[in-house]
Every structure is written in structure tokens, then in C-alpha cells.
Design a protein around this motif. Structure first.
Motif, PDB file in Angstrom:
ATOM      1  N   ILE A  53      33.916  57.544  34.097  1.00 23.14           N
ATOM      2  CA  ILE A  53      33.546  57.416  35.504  1.00 23.14           C
ATOM      3  C   ILE A  53      33.103  55.985  35.805  1.00 23.14           C
ATOM      4  CG2 ILE A  53      31.965  58.207  37.292  1.00 23.14           C
ATOM      5  CD1 ILE A  53      31.834  60.880  35.853  1.00 23.14           C
ATOM      6  N   GLY A  54      32.327  55.380  34.902  1.00 22.95           N
ATOM      7  CA  GLY A  54      31.792  54.042  35.126  1.00 22.95           C
ATOM      8  C   GLY A  54      32.794  52.969  34.767  1.00 22.95           C
ATOM      9  N   PRO A  55      32.398  51.694  34.903  1.00 23.66           N
ATOM     10  CA  PRO A  55      31.081  51.281  35.390  1.00 23.66           C
ATOM     11  C   PRO A  55      31.026  51.145  36.914  1.00 23.66           C
ATOM     12  CG  PRO A  55      32.322  49.364  34.725  1.00 23.66           C
ATOM     13  CD  PRO A  55      33.201  50.558  34.453  1.00 23.66           C
ATOM     14  N   VAL A  56      29.807  51.253  37.466  1.00 23.39           N
ATOM     15  CA  VAL A  56      29.595  50.884  38.862  1.00 23.39           C
ATOM     16  C   VAL A  56      29.573  49.359  38.878  1.00 23.39           C
ATOM     17  CG1 VAL A  56      28.022  50.967  40.819  1.00 23.39           C
ATOM     18  CG2 VAL A  56      28.294  52.984  39.345  1.00 23.39           C
ATOM     19  N   MET A  57      30.489  48.757  39.591  1.00 28.11           N
ATOM     20  CA  MET A  57      30.655  47.313  39.467  1.00 28.11           C
ATOM     21  C   MET A  57      31.272  46.738  40.737  1.00 28.11           C
ATOM     22  SD  MET A  57      34.180  46.897  37.312  1.00 28.11           S
ATOM     23  CE  MET A  57      34.594  45.452  38.255  1.00 28.11           C
ATOM     24  N   ARG A  58      31.311  45.439  40.789  1.00 27.57           N
ATOM     25  CA  ARG A  58      32.064  44.738  41.808  1.00 27.57           C
ATOM     26  C   ARG A  58      33.324  44.168  41.150  1.00 27.57           C
ATOM     27  NH1 ARG A  58      28.331  41.803  44.238  1.00 27.57           N
ATOM     28  NH2 ARG A  58      29.848  40.923  45.669  1.00 27.57           N
ATOM     29  N   GLY A  59      34.331  43.905  41.923  1.00 30.32           N
ATOM     30  CA  GLY A  59      35.580  43.381  41.385  1.00 30.32           C
ATOM     31  C   GLY A  59      35.497  41.894  41.144  1.00 30.32           C
ATOM     32  N   PRO A  60      36.585  41.327  40.704  1.00 32.26           N
ATOM     33  CA  PRO A  60      37.907  41.969  40.649  1.00 32.26           C
ATOM     34  C   PRO A  60      38.264  42.603  39.318  1.00 32.26           C
ATOM     35  CG  PRO A  60      38.168  39.630  40.304  1.00 32.26           C
ATOM     36  CD  PRO A  60      36.702  39.861  40.531  1.00 32.26           C
ATOM     37  N   SER A  61      37.463  42.451  38.280  1.00 30.96           N
ATOM     38  CA  SER A  61      37.901  42.878  36.952  1.00 30.96           C
ATOM     39  C   SER A  61      36.762  43.504  36.175  1.00 30.96           C
ATOM     40  CB  SER A  61      38.462  41.674  36.182  1.00 30.96           C
ATOM     41  OG  SER A  61      38.677  41.999  34.826  1.00 30.96           O
ATOM     42  N   SER A  62      37.045  44.661  35.536  1.00 33.02           N
ATOM     43  CA  SER A  62      36.023  45.277  34.689  1.00 33.02           C
ATOM     44  C   SER A  62      35.778  44.452  33.441  1.00 33.02           C
ATOM     45  CB  SER A  62      36.428  46.706  34.322  1.00 33.02           C
ATOM     46  OG  SER A  62      37.655  46.710  33.620  1.00 33.02           O
ATOM     47  N   SER A  63      36.839  43.885  32.851  1.00 40.16           N
ATOM     48  CA  SER A  63      36.682  43.124  31.609  1.00 40.16           C
ATOM     49  C   SER A  63      36.212  41.697  31.858  1.00 40.16           C
ATOM     50  CB  SER A  63      37.999  43.119  30.826  1.00 40.16           C
ATOM     51  OG  SER A  63      39.040  42.573  31.604  1.00 40.16           O
ATOM     52  N   HIS A  64      36.499  41.135  33.026  1.00 38.73           N
ATOM     53  CA  HIS A  64      36.110  39.749  33.306  1.00 38.73           C
ATOM     54  C   HIS A  64      34.894  39.635  34.213  1.00 38.73           C
ATOM     55  CE1 HIS A  64      40.509  38.481  32.346  1.00 38.73           C
ATOM     56  NE2 HIS A  64      39.748  38.517  31.270  1.00 38.73           N
ATOM     57  N   THR A  65      34.434  40.769  34.774  1.00 38.95           N
ATOM     58  CA  THR A  65      33.259  40.729  35.655  1.00 38.95           C
ATOM     59  C   THR A  65      32.154  41.649  35.130  1.00 38.95           C
ATOM     60  OG1 THR A  65      34.832  40.424  37.484  1.00 38.95           O
ATOM     61  CG2 THR A  65      32.522  40.738  38.065  1.00 38.95           C
ATOM     62  N   ALA A  66      32.455  42.951  35.026  1.00 38.75           N
ATOM     63  CA  ALA A  66      31.432  43.892  34.552  1.00 38.75           C
ATOM     64  C   ALA A  66      31.054  43.632  33.100  1.00 38.75           C
ATOM     65  CB  ALA A  66      31.928  45.330  34.717  1.00 38.75           C
TER      66      ALA A  66
END
Length: 294
Positions: A53-66
Motif C-alpha cells: 500500500i505504501g509509501p505515502v509520498m510525493r512524486g515523481p519517484s518512489s526510488s528517487h524521492t521516497a
């Protein structure tokens, strides 16, 4: 929580319930049955809230931002003080070297170090806010031996107390990460447990083991030419009294302690495959969503 298993051929049980979760599970199982893969080792323990379900994040990228934000948060905890100097190194041939600014990795690292939420409206201003908050942060493209992943980074941090740490991290996708070394010691920190690490001089290891007590069996010990690192990773926090005792041991060089930045993986696994999840949900009269959140 469940483990992605090696493929095992089992009798398929069709669920009587309907819904999105069941349909997805059916598609997954039919896909496995149609595309038989060789027996492989278990990959990793997976959490519904952390990895699905997660992560709760902002974009643009889960691997490069979150991922970088979580690395920054964990690095701040391991540093044990407000950071005043941060050096981030990306290998010139890596993915991060190409897109760390365009995809917000630099702002995410800084926000994590400064304990600012990833969803903060100030996120885009992190590079400007860092000096105002006492942090000198610099990003450089430079080769380093530990760069073994497209999203590897080398962090060298100094706290307001003058102490420094060096860590190698990997952002491995979906917001997940691994800190693979700390001050030259090999470790594996994924942000899903309470981490306690104690560095001692060589020959002082027996005292630390006696303090860990029953938990010593789940600790990892790393020897280098400069000392010994004990690493205890647990789903619940270590008592403050134990931390004080460890810090006061003769031969203790440094103590690191960090809480998880994701949901701790505690308890026993409820299921290890989509098929087992369906069977459990049927047995207990649950939807797959309810079973996953148990």
C-alpha cells in the motif's frame, strides 16, 4: 506481512468472495501456474503497509524521492545529533547521478536529515532552507568503491556535536532502501526495525554479548582491523537502561541507536503466498483486505 516464496505447485483453491483483492490474487496465481519458474530462495519479508500500500509520498519517484527521504531520516537518527555538514556522493555512471535533482533526490535527502515530512509544502525549497537551518549540504558526482547499485549513494555527515558518520546506502525501489555499511562496517538496515549498534575495541566483545542477553542470538557481529561492531535489530525498542549500560562498557567506542522509519515487522508471518492468504481469509471469514491488515 508475508514472504515472496519460491514457486511451489499446490492445489488451487478458488475463493467464494469477490472484489479487487481477490481478482488480483487470482491473476497472480494463474500467472504463476502458466509461467512455471525454477525453485529459488525466499527473497524477502514483505509488509502490506510498507511495500504494497505504501509509501505515502510525493512524486515523481518512489526510488528517487521516497527512498532518499527515508535514507536521510535513518541517517539523522544514526548520527544522533543535528546535522551541520552533509556530503552526498553519487557514482558518475549511476541513475542518481543523472536525475538526482530533476526527481527531487537532493531535496528528499535534505528533508529527511532535517526531519521535515516528505509531504511538507516546503519540500521544493529544501536547498534554500538547508543553510537557514544550519546545514551545509553538497552533492557531488564521484566514484566510490561501494557503488554496487544504480541508486547507491555515499553519505558523509557531521553533527553539531562534532561526531561524523559515513554510510553507503541503496534505494532499491518502491520507497524501500538499505544502508549497507556504517563507518566501514557491513550492515543491513532497512528502516523496518529498531536498530542498536555498538562499536567496541577488539577484545571487548564478551561484555557487550552478556548485556544483550537473550537477544544476543539475533545480533550480528562484524570484525574489522579497527574494532568490532555489534548490530541488534528488533521489532520493539531496546530499553534505555540497556543502552546506558552498553554506552558505559569499557572498550565502547560509540553507540548508535535508531527507531524505524517504516512500520516494524513484528510477529509471525500469517501467510507466505497469495494462495495461503485466500485460504486464511476463507477460513476466518475475512476479506483479503482485512486479512492483510491483521
Amino acid at each position: 506481512m508475508f514472504v515472496i516464496p519460491a514457486y511451489r505447485k499446490k492445489t488451487f483453491v478458488r475463493p467464494r468472495r469477490s472484489g479487487v483483492f481477490h481478482k488480483l490474487a487470482l491473476q497472480m496465481i494463474y500467472s504463476f501456474k502458466q509461467n512455471v519458474i525454477p525453485e529459488v530462495k525466499l527473497l524477502k519479508r514483505v509488509s502490506i503497509l510498507n511495500h504494497v500500500i505504501g509509501p505515502v509520498m510525493r512524486g515523481p519517484s518512489s526510488s528517487h524521492t521516497a527512498g532518499p527521504w527515508r535514507i536521510g531520516r535513518m541517517a539523522r537518527e544514526l548520527l544522533g545529533a543535528r546535522p551541520v555538514l552533509a556530503r552526498f556522493y553519487f557514482h558518475p555512471s549511476s541513475s542518481l547521478a543523472v536525475c538526482y535533482h530533476d526527481q527531487g533526490s537532493d531535496r528528499a535527502f535534505i528533508a529527511g536529515l532535517l526531519e521535515i515530512p516528505l509531504t511538507s509544502s516546503d519540500f521544493e525549497c529544501m536547498l534554500e532552507h538547508a543553510p537557514l537551518l544550519g546545514l551545509d549540504a553538497r552533492f557531488e558526482l564521484h566514484p566510490f568503491p561501494e557503488a554496487d547499485h544504480p541508486n547507491s549513494s555515499l553519505l558523509i555527515l557531521t553533527g553539531e556535536n562534532g561526531k561524523e558518520i559515513t554510510l553507503h546506502s541503496r534505494s532499491v525501489g518502491g520507497g524501500s532502501f538499505e544502508i549497507a555499511s556504517l563507518n566501514g562496517y557491513p550492515v543491513s538496515i532497512t528502516g523496518e526495525n529498531f536498530e542498536t549498534l555498538i562499536e567496541t575495541s577488539s577484545g571487548s566483545d564478551s561484555s557487550a554479548l552478556s548485556i544483550f542477553g537473550e537477544q544476543a542470538c539475533s545480533s550480528r557481529i562484524h570484525h574489522t582491523n579497527k574494532g568490532v561492531l555489534f548490530h541488534l535489530s528488533t521489532p520493539s525498542p531496546v530499553e534505555p537502561v540497556m543502552l546506558d549500560t552498553l554506552a558505559a562498557l569499557p572498550g565502547t567506542l560509540r553507540l548508535f541507536s535508531a527507531p524505524p522509519v517504516m512500520h516494524p515487522l513484528g510477529g509471525d508471518m500469517l501467510f507466505s503466498s497469495a494462495e495461503e492468504a485466500i485460504i486464511m481469509a476463507e477460513r476466518d471469514g475475512l476479506t483479503l483486505g482485512e486479512a492483510a491488515l491483521r
